[in-house]
Design a protein around this motif. Structure first.
Motif, mmCIF file in Angstrom:
data_model
loop_
_atom_site.group_PDB
_atom_site.id
_atom_site.type_symbol
_atom_site.label_atom_id
_atom_site.label_comp_id
_atom_site.label_asym_id
_atom_site.label_seq_id
_atom_site.Cartn_x
_atom_site.Cartn_y
_atom_site.Cartn_z
ATOM 1 N N ILE A 1 0.858 -1.181 0.000
ATOM 2 C CA ILE A 1 0.000 0.000 0.000
ATOM 3 C C ILE A 1 0.896 1.233 0.000
ATOM 4 O O ILE A 1 1.883 1.303 0.749
ATOM 5 C CB ILE A 1 -0.990 0.023 1.184
ATOM 6 C CG1 ILE A 1 -1.921 1.243 1.064
ATOM 7 C CG2 ILE A 1 -0.273 -0.043 2.526
ATOM 8 C CD1 ILE A 1 -3.174 1.168 1.919
ATOM 9 N N LEU A 2 0.586 2.145 -0.879
ATOM 10 C CA LEU A 2 1.396 3.345 -1.058
ATOM 11 C C LEU A 2 1.622 4.046 0.270
ATOM 12 O O LEU A 2 0.690 4.249 1.053
ATOM 13 C CB LEU A 2 0.689 4.284 -2.032
ATOM 14 C CG LEU A 2 1.408 5.593 -2.351
ATOM 15 C CD1 LEU A 2 2.661 5.328 -3.162
ATOM 16 C CD2 LEU A 2 0.466 6.534 -3.085
ATOM 17 N N PHE A 3 2.861 4.415 0.547
ATOM 18 C CA PHE A 3 3.167 5.131 1.776
ATOM 19 C C PHE A 3 2.876 6.616 1.582
ATOM 20 O O PHE A 3 3.571 7.315 0.829
ATOM 21 C CB PHE A 3 4.627 4.947 2.195
ATOM 22 C CG PHE A 3 4.964 5.673 3.465
ATOM 23 C CD1 PHE A 3 4.602 5.146 4.681
ATOM 24 C CD2 PHE A 3 5.593 6.904 3.427
ATOM 25 C CE1 PHE A 3 4.868 5.825 5.863
ATOM 26 C CE2 PHE A 3 5.886 7.596 4.597
ATOM 27 C CZ PHE A 3 5.511 7.050 5.822
ATOM 28 N N ALA A 4 1.829 7.069 2.228
ATOM 29 C CA ALA A 4 1.451 8.482 2.195
ATOM 30 C C ALA A 4 0.508 8.694 3.373
ATOM 31 O O ALA A 4 0.366 7.819 4.223
ATOM 32 C CB ALA A 4 0.778 8.838 0.866
ATOM 33 N N ASP A 5 -0.119 9.831 3.421
ATOM 34 C CA ASP A 5 -1.082 10.123 4.481
ATOM 35 C C ASP A 5 -2.354 10.635 3.830
ATOM 36 O O ASP A 5 -2.311 11.223 2.743
ATOM 37 C CB ASP A 5 -0.513 11.175 5.441
ATOM 38 C CG ASP A 5 -1.364 11.316 6.690
ATOM 39 O OD1 ASP A 5 -2.272 12.162 6.697
ATOM 40 O OD2 ASP A 5 -1.127 10.570 7.659
ATOM 41 N N ILE A 6 -3.492 10.430 4.495
ATOM 42 C CA ILE A 6 -4.735 10.923 3.904
ATOM 43 C C ILE A 6 -4.738 12.449 3.801
ATOM 44 O O ILE A 6 -5.506 13.013 3.026
ATOM 45 C CB ILE A 6 -5.980 10.433 4.666
ATOM 46 C CG1 ILE A 6 -6.002 10.944 6.107
ATOM 47 C CG2 ILE A 6 -6.091 8.913 4.610
ATOM 48 C CD1 ILE A 6 -7.311 10.650 6.830
ATOM 49 N N MET A 7 -3.842 13.114 4.541
ATOM 50 C CA MET A 7 -3.748 14.570 4.478
ATOM 51 C C MET A 7 -2.973 15.066 3.254
ATOM 52 O O MET A 7 -3.047 16.248 2.914
ATOM 53 C CB MET A 7 -3.042 15.109 5.730
ATOM 54 C CG MET A 7 -3.750 14.840 7.037
ATOM 55 S SD MET A 7 -5.256 15.831 7.230
ATOM 56 C CE MET A 7 -6.484 14.533 7.131
ATOM 57 N N THR A 8 -2.229 14.185 2.607
ATOM 58 C CA THR A 8 -1.326 14.599 1.523
ATOM 59 C C THR A 8 -2.002 15.472 0.470
ATOM 60 O O THR A 8 -1.454 16.514 0.084
ATOM 61 C CB THR A 8 -0.673 13.364 0.878
ATOM 62 O OG1 THR A 8 0.115 12.694 1.873
ATOM 63 C CG2 THR A 8 0.209 13.744 -0.297
ATOM 64 N N PRO A 9 -3.194 15.126 -0.045
ATOM 65 C CA PRO A 9 -3.786 15.974 -1.093
ATOM 66 C C PRO A 9 -4.467 17.228 -0.562
ATOM 67 O O PRO A 9 -4.944 18.053 -1.359
ATOM 68 C CB PRO A 9 -4.802 15.040 -1.759
ATOM 69 C CG PRO A 9 -5.221 14.119 -0.662
ATOM 70 C CD PRO A 9 -3.973 13.891 0.162
ATOM 71 N N LEU A 10 -4.529 17.397 0.774
ATOM 72 C CA LEU A 10 -5.194 18.580 1.327
ATOM 73 C C LEU A 10 -4.303 19.812 1.334
ATOM 74 O O LEU A 10 -4.789 20.936 1.188
ATOM 75 C CB LEU A 10 -5.695 18.295 2.747
ATOM 76 C CG LEU A 10 -6.830 17.280 2.873
ATOM 77 C CD1 LEU A 10 -7.259 17.148 4.327
ATOM 78 C CD2 LEU A 10 -8.020 17.673 2.000
ATOM 79 N N LYS A 11 -2.994 19.602 1.507
ATOM 80 C CA LYS A 11 -2.093 20.758 1.550
ATOM 81 C C LYS A 11 -2.199 21.613 0.278
ATOM 82 O O LYS A 11 -2.274 22.839 0.363
ATOM 83 C CB LYS A 11 -0.651 20.291 1.773
ATOM 84 C CG LYS A 11 -0.391 19.753 3.179
ATOM 85 C CD LYS A 11 1.013 19.204 3.323
ATOM 86 C CE LYS A 11 2.062 20.285 3.445
ATOM 87 N NZ LYS A 11 2.043 20.932 4.768
ATOM 88 N N PRO A 12 -2.209 21.007 -0.914
ATOM 89 C CA PRO A 12 -2.251 21.832 -2.130
ATOM 90 C C PRO A 12 -3.547 22.609 -2.316
ATOM 91 O O PRO A 12 -3.569 23.569 -3.100
ATOM 92 C CB PRO A 12 -2.077 20.801 -3.254
ATOM 93 C CG PRO A 12 -1.477 19.606 -2.612
ATOM 94 C CD PRO A 12 -2.019 19.580 -1.234
ATOM 95 N N ILE A 13 -4.635 22.210 -1.637
ATOM 96 C CA ILE A 13 -5.895 22.931 -1.846
ATOM 97 C C ILE A 13 -6.123 24.003 -0.775
ATOM 98 O O ILE A 13 -7.205 24.595 -0.700
ATOM 99 C CB ILE A 13 -7.099 21.975 -1.916
ATOM 100 C CG1 ILE A 13 -7.389 21.336 -0.553
ATOM 101 C CG2 ILE A 13 -6.889 20.925 -2.996
ATOM 102 C CD1 ILE A 13 -8.768 20.666 -0.480
#
Length: 345
Positions: A73-85
């Motif tokens: 499973i890709l190592f990231a956080d559910i918050m990752t796409p929130l910073k750019p918005i």
């Protein structure tokens, strides 16, 4: 160099096809319980590990090589796409996501931008492409579900009761609908971009939606979840939906156009089947049992395996994520046990 044959057992189980063994992967299988992860983490902030595709790929790949699981499973956080918005979020040790500019009104919702994955998170897409060249098991992409994302950006961080989130939902219904629309679009765009980059399945984490009753779920959440899953379905990749403490929502979940339902340890697989759930099930060992004596862990794992394999469509997992106190050796032994398991006649 010898290239391993591709192990598609996990994907076959998602499609309820016959498999040679029970597939297994573990939520949060890359993390602080691993000495190698801790060494990498000492050199980078959490988000830096996302921003450097080679590091992200290494951390994602490590538990596959170390534990022998059937999916990455890709190592990231559910918050990752929130910073750019426009969400000012940081991951603070011992706390989790902390939001400096929580959403409190329609004006705050309107200020949120729209995610363009290729522009805003190209490093995630590059990590996926690297992993597809390196892995001999399927790669799972993922995203946070709108309710769970909203719970963080409204509360300002983790919560035990989600009072602010539910109050926002009840008292500002138009702002809530707009927020669900925006977060739904973000989730769709993010998942479809991961799939285009090479993700072979996707899991949607609705970790905290169990805070709602079934009527509120049906009225406030089901429409956006249905929209997300309908948009992703044409890609042909399996979709997984998971939340904590959501046994009372399974009837609603069963209506969604999703392929796999993830259970936590509070609801047995037998109970879910007796409720009429015919979809593939994933779960659901209490992660605390990783600290128990092996005999106790083995006994509970066997119980779950016996229940899960009564019909096609079962993936072994934990009922929540691996935590730092777990031991690599325990997970290795558990994985071997699951792979060697044969159902009693």
């Amino acid at each position: 160099m010898t290239v391993k044959a591709f192990n598609d057992t996990f994907l076959r189980a998602c499609r309820q096809e016959t498999t040679d063994h029970v597939p297994v992967w573990y939520m949060r299988q890359a993390g602080r319980y691993q000495p190698e992860y801790r060494a990498i983490r000492a050199k980078h902030t959490f988000f830096e590990m996302n921003y450097i595709p080679e590091v992200c790929a290494e951390v994602t790949r490590l538990p596959v090589e170390q534990l022998g699981v059937d999916a990455a499973i890709l190592f990231a956080d559910i918050m990752t796409p929130l910073k750019p918005i426009g969400v000012d979020v940081n991951i603070e040790s011992g706390i989790g996501p902390v939001i400096a500019n929580p959403v409190q009104s329609m004006d705050d919702v309107n200020r949120l931008g729209e995610l363009d994955p290729d522009t805003h998170v190209p490093y995630i897409m590059e990590a996926i492409k690297i992993l597809r060249q390196q892995l001999s098991v399927p790669l799972i992409g993922f995203a946070g579900a709108p309710f769970t994302l909203a719970s963080y950006i409204i509360e300002g961080g983790p919560s035990k009761h989600y009072h602010k989130t539910k109050a926002f939902m009840y008292t500002q219904p138009q702002a809530w609908d707009k927020l669900m629309e925006k977060l739904g679009t973000l989730t769709i765009n993010y998942l479809k971009a991961q799939i285009a980059a090479g993700a072979q399945a996707v899991q949607i984490f609705d970790s905290w939606v169990g805070a709602l009753n079934d009527e509120d779920y049906r009225n406030y959440i089901a429409p956006v979840m249905t929209r997300i899953l309908q948009e992703v379905k044409p890609t042909g990749v399996p979709t997984i939906y998971f939340g904590v403490g959501c046994g009372h929502l399974l009837d609603e979940w069963n209506k969604l156009p999703v392929d796999v339902l993830g259970l936590d340890w509070r609801t047995t697989i037998t109970t879910a089947r007796e409720m009429g759930i015919t979809k593939t099930l994933q779960g659901n060992l209490d992660p605390t049992l990783l600290l128990a004596p092996w005999e106790k862990l083995e006994s509970k794992a066997k119980e779950i395996l016996d229940e899960g394999t009564k019909q096609p469509g079962f993936i072994f997992n934990l009922g929540h994520g691996v935590f730092p106190d777990a031991k690599v050796e325990t997970l290795q032994k558990l994985t071997r046990f699951i792979h060697s398991y044969r159902r009693d006649a």
